[in-house]
Motif scaffolding. Structure first.
Motif, PDB file in Angstrom:
ATOM      1  N   GLY A   1       0.816  -1.213   0.000  1.00  0.00           N
ATOM      2  CA  GLY A   1       0.000   0.000   0.000  1.00  0.00           C
ATOM      3  C   GLY A   1       0.846   1.258   0.000  1.00  0.00           C
ATOM      4  N   ILE A   2       1.920   1.252   0.790  1.00  0.00           N
ATOM      5  CA  ILE A   2       2.809   2.422   0.831  1.00  0.00           C
ATOM      6  C   ILE A   2       3.510   2.609  -0.499  1.00  0.00           C
ATOM      7  N   VAL A   3       3.987   1.509  -1.070  1.00  0.00           N
ATOM      8  CA  VAL A   3       4.660   1.591  -2.369  1.00  0.00           C
ATOM      9  C   VAL A   3       3.717   2.147  -3.426  1.00  0.00           C
ATOM     10  N   TYR A   4       2.466   1.700  -3.401  1.00  0.00           N
ATOM     11  CA  TYR A   4       1.482   2.215  -4.366  1.00  0.00           C
ATOM     12  C   TYR A   4       1.226   3.707  -4.141  1.00  0.00           C
ATOM     13  N   SER A   5       1.062   4.107  -2.902  1.00  0.00           N
ATOM     14  CA  SER A   5       0.825   5.525  -2.600  1.00  0.00           C
ATOM     15  C   SER A   5       1.993   6.385  -3.070  1.00  0.00           C
ATOM     16  N   ASN A   6       3.207   5.884  -2.874  1.00  0.00           N
ATOM     17  CA  ASN A   6       4.381   6.613  -3.359  1.00  0.00           C
ATOM     18  C   ASN A   6       4.350   6.745  -4.879  1.00  0.00           C
ATOM     19  N   PHE A   7       3.927   5.671  -5.537  1.00  0.00           N
ATOM     20  CA  PHE A   7       3.842   5.677  -7.002  1.00  0.00           C
ATOM     21  C   PHE A   7       2.874   6.759  -7.486  1.00  0.00           C
ATOM     22  N   ILE A   8       1.688   6.797  -6.907  1.00  0.00           N
ATOM     23  CA  ILE A   8       0.690   7.789  -7.303  1.00  0.00           C
ATOM     24  C   ILE A   8       1.200   9.204  -7.027  1.00  0.00           C
ATOM     25  N   SER A   9       1.833   9.393  -5.885  1.00  0.00           N
ATOM     26  CA  SER A   9       2.353  10.714  -5.522  1.00  0.00           C
ATOM     27  C   SER A   9       3.414  11.193  -6.510  1.00  0.00           C
ATOM     28  N   ARG A  10       4.323  10.283  -6.891  1.00  0.00           N
ATOM     29  CA  ARG A  10       5.393  10.663  -7.818  1.00  0.00           C
ATOM     30  C   ARG A  10       4.859  10.973  -9.205  1.00  0.00           C
ATOM     31  N   VAL A  11       3.935  10.133  -9.675  1.00  0.00           N
ATOM     32  CA  VAL A  11       3.353  10.379 -11.001  1.00  0.00           C
ATOM     33  C   VAL A  11       2.584  11.697 -10.999  1.00  0.00           C
ATOM     34  N   THR A  12       1.867  11.962  -9.927  1.00  0.00           N
ATOM     35  CA  THR A  12       1.107  13.211  -9.800  1.00  0.00           C
ATOM     36  C   THR A  12       2.026  14.422  -9.963  1.00  0.00           C
ATOM     37  N   ILE A  13       3.158  14.383  -9.288  1.00  0.00           N
ATOM     38  CA  ILE A  13       4.087  15.523  -9.311  1.00  0.00           C
ATOM     39  C   ILE A  13       4.790  15.634 -10.658  1.00  0.00           C
ATOM     40  N   GLU A  14       5.378  14.530 -11.108  1.00  0.00           N
ATOM     41  CA  GLU A  14       6.231  14.594 -12.304  1.00  0.00           C
ATOM     42  C   GLU A  14       5.431  14.747 -13.596  1.00  0.00           C
ATOM     43  N   ARG A  15       4.213  14.187 -13.643  1.00  0.00           N
ATOM     44  CA  ARG A  15       3.404  14.287 -14.864  1.00  0.00           C
ATOM     45  C   ARG A  15       2.303  15.336 -14.738  1.00  0.00           C
ATOM     46  N   LYS A  16       2.328  16.070 -13.595  1.00  0.00           N
ATOM     47  CA  LYS A  16       1.363  17.152 -13.378  1.00  0.00           C
ATOM     48  C   LYS A  16      -0.073  16.663 -13.541  1.00  0.00           C
TER      49      LYS A  16
END
Length: 577
Positions: free
Chosen positions: A217-232
Motif C-alpha cells: 500500500g505504501i509503495v502504491y501511494s508513493n507511485f501515485i504521488s510521484r506520477v502526480t508531481i512529475e506528470r502534473k
C-alpha cells in the motif's frame, strides 16, 4: 534367466559408457571455450563523436558488487555504482548530447530505481535531454520514465500498458506436500517471521497478510504521488483511473490521451526526427570512461559490497553472489590495512541467511576502528540487517526493505514419501535428540521445543545486537521486531535507519561527518577467477558422472545437513516486491 541378466547388464554398461563419453566431450569443449573466451578478450575503444547520445538499456543486469564471471564476453559489465558515476561524467562530457533510456524488462530493484531517478533529474538540470522508450509499461519502469523529458511508445495497440494498484500471488504447498508424503517443520521466533509458512499452511497468516498489505500500500501511494508531481496530474483523478483499471491491458494511445506519455513513435523514426545520428551504449561508454582512472587525492573512502544470501561456508564454484565471512573479511582487511582509507561504506543488498555467519560478520565490522557507514540497497533484512547494525550510521532508500528481526528453522520430513515409494529406513540410534535432524523420523513436541529454545537464544542475541547498534531500548525494540518488515521511509521513524539516501549520499555523509574533504572513492572487491568458473560448470558434470554414489541416502542426508537454510537457525526474508 542368466542370459537375460547378462544382456541387461551389457546394455546398461554400454549406455553408461556412451553417457560418460558425451559428458567428457562436453566438458572438454566447455573448458576449451571458457579458456578461449577468457584469454582472447581484448580492450575495445570507441571514439565518442560530438552530438552523441548514450543508450541505457535497463534490461541489462546492474549488480551492486560488480563481480562478473569470466564466462561473459564482457566480464567487467556495468555495475550499479559505476553506472551512477558515469552518468555524472556524461553530464559534463561535451561530446554527450543526451541520454536515451530503454525501459523494457527493467532489471533494477526499487532502491536502484530510486537512485537512478535522482541521477536522471540531475542530468536534466545540465540542460541535456533525457528520453525514455518502452514497448511495455508497468508501475516499475514507469516510475523511472516519469523523470525523463519525454516518454515515447510505439504507435501500436500491440504495445502493452499495465499500470495498476498492486497484485501479489503467494503459493501455499501444504496440501500438495501432504499428497506426495513430504512434511515440513517450520520453527520460528517472531509472529511476523513468515519464512516457510507456505510449506506448513494452506492459507496466509494474518501477520504476513498485514505486513505485505501495508508495504504494498505504501509503495502504491508513493507511485501515485510521484506520477502526480512529475506528470502534473490530479492525484484523486489519477488514483481513480488506476484503481478503476483504465490503464490495465491498455495501449499507448490511451496513455497519450491522459498525458501519461508524450509521443507515440517508432524508435527509429524518433531518432531521425530528433536528429540523433550518433548513439553509444552505456557499456561502450563505460569501457571508454575515465571515471575509474581518477585517483588524485591521498585520502580515500572505500566501498565494500555485501550482496546475496549470507552463508557460513563458500560453495566451490558458485558464481551466484553470496556473502560469507571468508569473502567479506578479505575486503575488510584490505580496506583496514590501507592507511589512506579514512572511512568505509558497506553497501548491503541481502535478504539474510545464516545466523552464525551474520554474527561473525557483525563482530568483524564492529571491531573496525575506522568509521563504517551502511548503505542499504534493495533489501537488508534479517541477517542483512543484522550485519548492518554494526555500522555507525545506516542510510536507506525510501523503498528499501529492512527489519525482519526474527529467527526460523525449516526441517523437512519425508517419512511418508519413503513409505509410498517402498523404501524401508532402518534406524540405529543412541542418545536423546540424536535423531532430531532426521528427515525420515517425525519430530515430537519435546524435540520441537528443544529447537525453539535454541532459536530463542539466537533471537535474543539478534535483539542484543540491534539494541546495542541502534541504541534502542529492548522493550521498544520488541514492538518493532518479531519478524516485522519495514520500508526505509518507515524504518527511519522507528530508529532502524538514520537517513534516507542512496550510496552516494552515504559516502558524502561519511565524508562530512568525519571532515574528509578531499578524497577518492575506491571499491574493494574480488572477481571470479577462471578456475572458479570452470569449477562451477564442472560440478554438474561431476554430479552426473557420480550419480550412483551421490544419490545414496547417506550422501543426500550429508549434503542437506550442510545446508544451513534447512537445519540451523536462519534469518531470512520471504518478501519479494
Amino acid at each position: 534367466m542368466k542370459i537375460m541378466t547378462a544382456l541387461k547388464n551389457m546394455i546398461l554398461f554400454i549406455m553408461k559408457q556412451i553417457v560418460k563419453l558425451i559428458v567428457n566431450l562436453g566438458l572438454i569443449g566447455l573448458i576449451l571455450f571458457l579458456g578461449f573466451s577468457y584469454f582472447t578478450k581484448k580492450d575495445k575503444s570507441t571514439i565518442i563523436k560530438p552530438n552523441t547520445f548514450i543508450e541505457l538499456d535497463l534490461s541489462d543486469e546492474y549488480l551492486e558488487n560488480g563481480i562478473f564471471s569470466p564466462f561473459s564476453f564482457r566480464p567487467q559489465g556495468v555495475y550499479f555504482y559505476k553506472l551512477l558515476k558515469n552518468i555524472d561524467e556524461a553530464r559534463d562530457n561535451s561530446n554527450i548530447s543526451g541520454l536515451i533510456i530503454k525501459l523494457d524488462d527493467m532489471n533494477l530493484n526499487k532502491a536502484q530505481a530510486e537512485e537512478l531517478s535522482g541521477k536522471i533529474k540531475k542530468f536534466r538540470e545540465s540542460g541535456k535531454p533525457v528520453y525514455s522508450f518502452a514497448t511495455t509499461l508497468d508501475n516499475k519502469n514507469y516510475s523511472v520514465a516519469i523523470y525523463t523529458d519525454k516518454i515515447i511508445m510505439p504507435p501500436s495497440s500491440a504495445a502493452t500498458v499495465n499500470l495498476d494498484g498492486y497484485f501479489k500471488e503467494t503459493p501455499y504447498y501444504k496440501s500438495l506436500a501432504d499428497k506426495v508424503g513430504v512434511g515440513f517443520n517450520v520453527i520460528h521466533v517472531g509472529d511476523y517471521k513468515s519464512y516457510g509458512e507456505n510449506y506448513v499452511r494452506d492459507t496466509m497468516t494474518e501477520e504476513y497478510r498485514n505486513n505485505m498489505d501495508r508495504i504494498l500500500g505504501i509503495v502504491y501511494s508513493n507511485f501515485i504521488s510521484r506520477v502526480t508531481i512529475e506528470r502534473k496530474q490530479d492525484e484523486i483523478f489519477l488514483n481513480e483511473r488506476v484503481l478503476n483499471g483504465d490503464f490495465m491491458v491498455s495501449e499507448p494511445y490511451n496513455l497519450l490521451k491522459y498525458n501519461m506519455i508524450d509521443e507515440v513513435q517508432h524508435y527509429e523514426n524518433f531518432l531521425v526526427e530528433n536528429n540523433i545520428e550518433n548513439k553509444i551504449s552505456m557499456q561502450d561508454y563505460v569501457d571508454n570512461s575515465i571515471v575509474t582512472l581518477k585517483n588524485l587525492n591521498k585520502d580515500k573512502i572505500a566501498i565494500i559490497y555485501a550482496e546475496g544470501e549470507i552463508n557460513y561456508n563458500t560453495t566451490p564454484g558458485n558464481i551466484k553472489s553470496k556473502i560469507t565471512p571468508e569473502v567479506i573479511f578479505k575486503s575488510i582487511d584490505e580496506a583496514v590495512k590501507d592507511d589512506s582509507v579514512k572511512g568505509i561504506v558497506l553497501r548491503v543488498n541481502s535478504p539474510g541467511g545464516s545466523a552464525l555467519a551474520s554474527e561473525i560478520i557483525y563482530n568483524k565490522i564492529k571491531k573496525i576502528e575506522k568509521p563504517v557507514y551502511v548503505s542499504i540497497g534493495g533489501v537488508a533484512a534479517s541477517g542483512g540487517y543484522y550485519i548492518s547494525v554494526a555500522g555507525k550510521k545506516i542510510f536507506a532508500d525510501r523503498e528499501s526493505i529492512t527489519g525482519s528481526i526474527g529467527v526460523v528453522s525449516l526441517i523437512p520430513n519425508i517419512s511418508e514419501l519413503v513409505k509410498k515409494v517402498g523404501v524401508n529406513v532402518e534406524v540405529l540410534e543412541k542418545g536423546k535428540y540424536s535423531s532430531i535432524y532426521s528427515m525420515t523420523q517425525p519430530l515430537d513436541k519435546d524435540e520441537i521445543d528443544k529447537i525453539y529454545a535454541s532459536n530463542l537464544k539466537v533471537y535474543n542475541e539478534f535483539l542484543d545486537r540491534v539494541s546495542e547498534g541502534r541504541n534502542l531500548d529492548r522493550s521498544k525494540l520488541e514492538s518493532i521486531a518479531q519478524g516485522r518488515v519495514w520500508l526505509g521511509q518507515e524504518a527511519i521513524t522507528i530508529g532502524l535507519v538514520d537517513e534516507i539516501g542512496g550510496i552516494e549520499e552515504t559516502i558524502s555523509g561519511l565524508a562530512k561527518d568525519y571532515n574528509i574533504e578531499n578524497y577518492d572513492v575506491v571499491e574493494v572487491k574480488s572477481s571470479e577467477s577462471l578456475d572458479s568458473v570452470i569449477q562451477s560448470y564442472i560440478l554438474p558434470v561431476t554430479l552426473m558422472r557420480n550419480y550412483e554414489a551421490l544419490m545414496s541416502p547417506s550422501s543426500i542426508m550429508h549434503k542437506l545437513r550442510k545446508e544451513e537454510l534447512f537445519f540451523k537457525p536462519v534469518m531470512y526474508l520471504p518478501y519479494d516486491l
